[in-house]
Design a protein around this motif. Structure first.
Motif, PDB file in Angstrom:
ATOM      1  N   ARG A 502      53.035  28.506  44.254  1.00  0.00           N
ATOM      2  CA  ARG A 502      54.339  28.014  44.697  1.00  0.00           C
ATOM      3  C   ARG A 502      54.225  26.728  45.515  1.00  0.00           C
ATOM      4  NH1 ARG A 502      55.916  33.665  47.348  1.00  0.00           N
ATOM      5  NH2 ARG A 502      53.688  33.455  47.818  1.00  0.00           N
ATOM      6  N   ILE A 503      53.007  26.364  45.899  1.00  0.00           N
ATOM      7  CA  ILE A 503      52.784  25.151  46.689  1.00  0.00           C
ATOM      8  C   ILE A 503      52.755  23.942  45.761  1.00  0.00           C
ATOM      9  CG2 ILE A 503      51.131  23.944  48.164  1.00  0.00           C
ATOM     10  CD1 ILE A 503      50.239  26.640  49.199  1.00  0.00           C
ATOM     11  N   LEU A 504      53.367  22.862  46.179  1.00  0.00           N
ATOM     12  CA  LEU A 504      53.310  21.597  45.444  1.00  0.00           C
ATOM     13  C   LEU A 504      52.168  20.770  46.036  1.00  0.00           C
ATOM     14  CD1 LEU A 504      54.298  19.510  43.460  1.00  0.00           C
ATOM     15  CD2 LEU A 504      56.031  18.804  45.114  1.00  0.00           C
ATOM     16  N   PHE A 505      51.049  20.714  45.298  1.00  0.00           N
ATOM     17  CA  PHE A 505      49.882  19.966  45.760  1.00  0.00           C
ATOM     18  C   PHE A 505      49.979  18.519  45.294  1.00  0.00           C
ATOM     19  CE2 PHE A 505      48.026  24.260  45.873  1.00  0.00           C
ATOM     20  CZ  PHE A 505      47.480  24.234  47.144  1.00  0.00           C
ATOM     21  N   ILE A 506      49.725  17.600  46.215  1.00  0.00           N
ATOM     22  CA  ILE A 506      49.667  16.169  45.909  1.00  0.00           C
ATOM     23  C   ILE A 506      48.383  15.631  46.538  1.00  0.00           C
ATOM     24  CG2 ILE A 506      50.772  13.926  46.158  1.00  0.00           C
ATOM     25  CD1 ILE A 506      53.429  15.397  46.494  1.00  0.00           C
ATOM     26  N   CYS A 507      47.592  14.918  45.760  1.00  0.00           N
ATOM     27  CA  CYS A 507      46.343  14.358  46.258  1.00  0.00           C
ATOM     28  C   CYS A 507      46.459  12.841  46.384  1.00  0.00           C
ATOM     29  CB  CYS A 507      45.181  14.706  45.322  1.00  0.00           C
ATOM     30  SG  CYS A 507      44.932  16.479  45.074  1.00  0.00           S
ATOM     31  N   THR A 508      45.656  12.276  47.267  1.00  0.00           N
ATOM     32  CA  THR A 508      45.578  10.821  47.385  1.00  0.00           C
ATOM     33  C   THR A 508      44.116  10.396  47.358  1.00  0.00           C
ATOM     34  OG1 THR A 508      45.398  10.680  49.807  1.00  0.00           O
ATOM     35  CG2 THR A 508      47.623  10.857  48.870  1.00  0.00           C
ATOM     36  N   ALA A 509      43.856   9.204  46.865  1.00  0.00           N
ATOM     37  CA  ALA A 509      42.501   8.662  46.801  1.00  0.00           C
ATOM     38  C   ALA A 509      42.593   7.150  46.697  1.00  0.00           C
ATOM     39  CB  ALA A 509      41.746   9.240  45.605  1.00  0.00           C
ATOM     40  N   ASN A 510      41.544   6.474  47.153  1.00  0.00           N
ATOM     41  CA  ASN A 510      41.461   5.025  46.987  1.00  0.00           C
ATOM     42  C   ASN A 510      40.896   4.649  45.624  1.00  0.00           C
ATOM     43  OD1 ASN A 510      40.566   4.968  50.410  1.00  0.00           O
ATOM     44  ND2 ASN A 510      42.496   4.223  49.588  1.00  0.00           N
TER      45      ASN A 510
END
Length: 818
Positions: A502-510
């Motif tokens: 149910r969690i909305l995962f969003i990742c960030t990276a360079n």
């Protein structure tokens, strides 16, 4: 020399020369039987040869067991002649021996060192002085030895009987020395003593020290046992006291806390597995005393288990129009990124609505089907397989703020977890409860803080995960981010599954280069390349300047900064893909204005472009391209970096000498070095076609340098730049100072496509370049470049090196000697 064995049933003849087996810091005594493990290649060779003969070897201890293989100077001079009684070769190649000591021997000189040690020996029989003193020493040793055996659980009780039946002083000495725990140096000193009386005295001294230690240990154990019995009695009395207090209605605080915990458990809406585990641990806690070390561990575990939001959600129905309004309000431009986010939210909204319709039962479902038609059938696994968005781009382009906007648009709580530098798998999966201070992983900890099972999780800097001896955290993230299995994620500390679907995962990276492929496969990469100068101007005016005015305690009507001033800051004081440094420079200006107002300056204060150097001193960046291209042998290239695009200069020179050489400097990687060699080979092989005199290379050293030598550089996209610089050098034609290029070069002169086109074009635009040469197969990548930039630049699409040189080089050669 002959020696009698332990059973005194036969004699063994000991040769004058024996193979020598170093045995580390172990000492084998005469008459004693000892197990020996042999693993070194030379020692195995020694044993194999001896087993074909009389089986007798000299075993000698080393001064330092770490020295391998041992040399003659590493050994003691006194050892023991032994005979091999049992031989066993193990599957791993090592040998297990059971040896029996025969006599003490002294090594006089070594006859060989390879393939193993062979030494001449002299027998060292012990000297026995019969008399009353020796008899007294013998009885004293026997008594101390028997007493020590009785107090030492690790020593067999049969040694007491054996010692009682021994009458030979020599046998008594070696029985005690071989069985009681002693330091290696003490064992060796006893072996080297010639007189039996001296050996008896030394052994009595050592055994009495050991006996004193054993008696002290026994006393400590007895006192501890009495203390434990006392504690057990206190536990029983406390339990009886609790029963009396419960009957009188005077329950103690501990019981009140347990009762409160029980009520919390009954009210919590736990899943079946978590409820069963909580019930079991709560039952154990109620039976334990508060003084038990386990009491606090179980209490902490239950607090974590009962405080998690197992079924608590905060997000309502997704409103796509409201989400679009929020994204437009928080972010300027980024239309493609916003469209992808809105598509993601729209799909999620439809799935939730369709799943709710499927849950209709009986007549309600039939009625709905009759009116609206059949509902699309999607199983639970398909509903869970939502992509994990990964925002990839340079620092300061708005990756984290996009996640915050998504959470606001969905009405959910936002959680950010920084993964930079995390190198312990337990940071993700949690620690085992057996460790002191164990805690759940960061995912479960963040869920507890959010108090919602459907929060928006921002996993920041996923490309900077480390790998340590504690495990690979990126492997632990596979389960967290995989929609097919994260609905049963098991934290090591909790030990029960928690639904993360149910969690909305969003990742960030360079950059995606350092993200493991298995982890990257579970994500959908959304690239944020950077902003143009015009976009930065809008962002500054709309977001950054008002934000800094508020942050420094000023009112909007007290400061006015025109667009020319902001534009000058963008062009001359920052050069980046994002706006982080731009915000810092604006903050520096506002700080100085705040100081002037604090000192009594009248408001409003107006800032124009001419005043910017007064606030920020001299400009940091100028149009470097025009100034650098002033002679043949210099070309402007475009490079991609994790923080955006950059302009790269390549310089070439020729030095007269006696031999032809190629020198490459500038801290270039292997790929760029190979690009230089390929470019030079192409020029020489096509010299006639390119109107280059091949004699220009004869006896010359070609030196190619890329400035900023302290910065590592690598990649194939500088190939055409290397070729252009070398062609300019050899033809004397200067490279046009408004041209920059990128592309890979082959030995045939083909220009191959490269990556990072948008970032490179933006870098060229910000550096004042007017013409950009690109590989023709990168033409489709120009769609990602903002329209404003495409209108300002001229693009040359090249398939061959000849096309690049025709566009990049001036028509007339300069009068410059190479």
């Amino acid at each position: 020399m002959t020696a009698t064995n332990l059973n005194n049933t036969s004699t063994v003849t000991i040769p004058d020369a024996l193979p020598v087996l170093p045995i580390g810091d172990t000492v084998v005594f005469p008459l004693a039987i000892a197990p020996i493990a042999v693993g070194q290649e030379r020692s195995i060779k020694l044993v194999d040869d001896v087993m074909r003969g009389n089986r007798i070897i000299a075993m000698v201890a080393q001064h330092n067991r770490e020295v391998r293989p041992a040399r003659p100077e590493d050994l003691y001079t006194v050892g023991t002649a032994t005979i091999i009684r049992q031989f066993q070769r193990r599957p791993d190649g090592t040998i297990r021996l059971i040896v029996q000591g025969l006599e003490r021997v002294q090594l006089t000189d070594f006859l060989q060192t390879e393939p193993y040690l062979l030494a001449r020996i002299n027998p060292l029989p012990e000297r026995l002085d019969p008399g009353t003193e020796t008899e007294a020493l013998m009885r004293t040793l026997r008594g101390v030895f028997q007493q020590l055996v009785r107090l030492s659980p690790q020593l067999p009780d049969e040694l007491v009987t054996i010692a009682e039946n021994l009458t030979d002083e020599r046998q008594m000495v070696y029985l005690a020395a071989a069985n009681v725990p002693l330091e290696s140096s003490d064992r060796q000193s006893i072996l080297e003593m010639e007189a039996i009386a001296d050996q008896l005295r030394r052994l009595i001294e050592l055994l009495q020290q050991g006996l004193a230690v054993r008696e002290l240990e026994f006393e400590i154990v007895s006192e501890t046992r009495e203390e434990l019995s006392k504690r057990q009695r206190q536990v029983i009395l406390r339990e009886q006291l609790r029963t009396i207090q419960r009957e009188l209605g005077e329950e103690d605080p501990e019981q009140a806390q347990l009762q409160e915990l029980r009520q919390h458990f009954e009210q919590a809406n736990l899943p079946a597995e978590a409820r069963a585990e909580a019930e079991r641990e709560l039952g154990r806690l109620e039976r334990l005393s508060a003084a038990s070390p386990e009491h606090g561990i179980i209490r902490t575990y239950l607090d974590w288990l009962l405080s998690l939001p197992w079924n608590k959600t905060t997000g309502g129905t997704i409103d796509i129009l409201y989400a679009q309004e929020v994204l437009n309000e928080d972010h300027y431009d980024l239309e493609r990124i916003k469209d992808r986010i809105l598509e993601y939210l729209a799909v999620k909204k439809l799935r939730e609505e369709r799943q709710a319709e499927i849950s209709l039962t009986g007549a309600g479902e039939a009625e709905h089907a009759a009116i609206a038609g059949p509902v699309p059938q999607t199983n639970a696994d398909e509903a869970r397989r939502e992509p994990i968005l990964c925002f990839v781009g340079p620092p300061g382009v708005g990756k984290t703020s996009l996640g915050q906007s998504i959470a606001r648009a969905m009405g959910r709580k936002f959680i950010r977890i920084s993964l930079g530098g995390v190198h312990d798998e337990a940071e993700i999966r949690g620690h085992r409860r057996t460790y002191i201070g164990a805690l759940p992983g960061r995912i479960i900890q963040a869920l507890r803080r959010a108090d919602a099972a459907d929060a928006v999780f921002m996993l920041d800097e996923v490309d900077k995960l480390g790998i340590g001896f504690q495990g690979d955290p990126s492997a632990a993230l596979l389960e967290v981010l995989d929609p097919a299995q994260n609905y049963t994620f098991v934290d090591t500390y909790l030990g029960v599954p928690f639904d993360l679907s149910r969690i909305l995962f969003i990742c960030t990276a360079n950059t995606t280069d350092s993200i493991p492929e298995a982890l990257l496969d579970r994500m959908e990469v959304v690239s944020l390349a950077g902003y143009t100068n015009a976009e930065k101007l809008h962002i500054s005016r709309r977001y950054l300047l008002p934000k800094q005015i508020r942050a420094h305690g000023l009112r909007a009507d007290e400061v006015t900064m025109d667009d020319e001033a902001l534009g000058r800051i963008i062009r001359q004081y920052t050069r980046e893909a994002g706006v982080r440094n731009l915000e810092r420079e604006i903050a520096a200006v506002i700080r100085k204005i705040a100081r002037r107002i604090s000192e009594g300056a009248t408001t409003p204060i107006y800032v124009n472009a001419e005043q910017i150097p007064e606030y920020l001193r001299r400009p940091r960046f100028i149009n470097e391209v025009v100034e650098r291209i002033d002679r043949p042998g210099i070309a402007t290239g475009l490079a991609w970096t994790p923080v955006g695009g950059d302009v790269l200069f390549v310089e070439a020179a020729m030095i007269p000498g006696n031999e032809e050489r190629l020198v490459i400097t500038g801290m270039l990687g292997d790929v760029m070095r190979e690009s230089v060699q390929a470019a030079l080979s192409y020029l020489r092989s096509n010299a006639e076609q390119l109107q280059i005199d091949d004699a220009v290379f004869q006896g010359k050293t070609v030196h190619v340098h890329v400035p900023a030598g302290a910065i590592p550089k690598d990649g194939p996209s500088a190939g055409v730049t290397m070729l252009t610089a070398l062609a300019s050098l050899t033809t004397g034609r200067v490279v046009r100072n408004d041209v920059a290029m990128t592309g890979e070069i082959t030995l045939r002169g083909k220009v191959l496509p490269v990556g990072g086109i948008k970032e490179k074009v933006l870098a060229a635009y910000q550096a004042g370049v007017k013409t950009v040469i690109l590989p023709r197969r990168n033409e489709a990548d120009l769609d990602d470049v903002p329209l404003e930039v495409r209108q300002q630049l001229r693009f040359i699409l090249a398939d061959s090196a000849q096309e690049v040189l025709n566009e990049a080089l001036s028509q007339q050669p300069e009068a410059v000697s190479v």
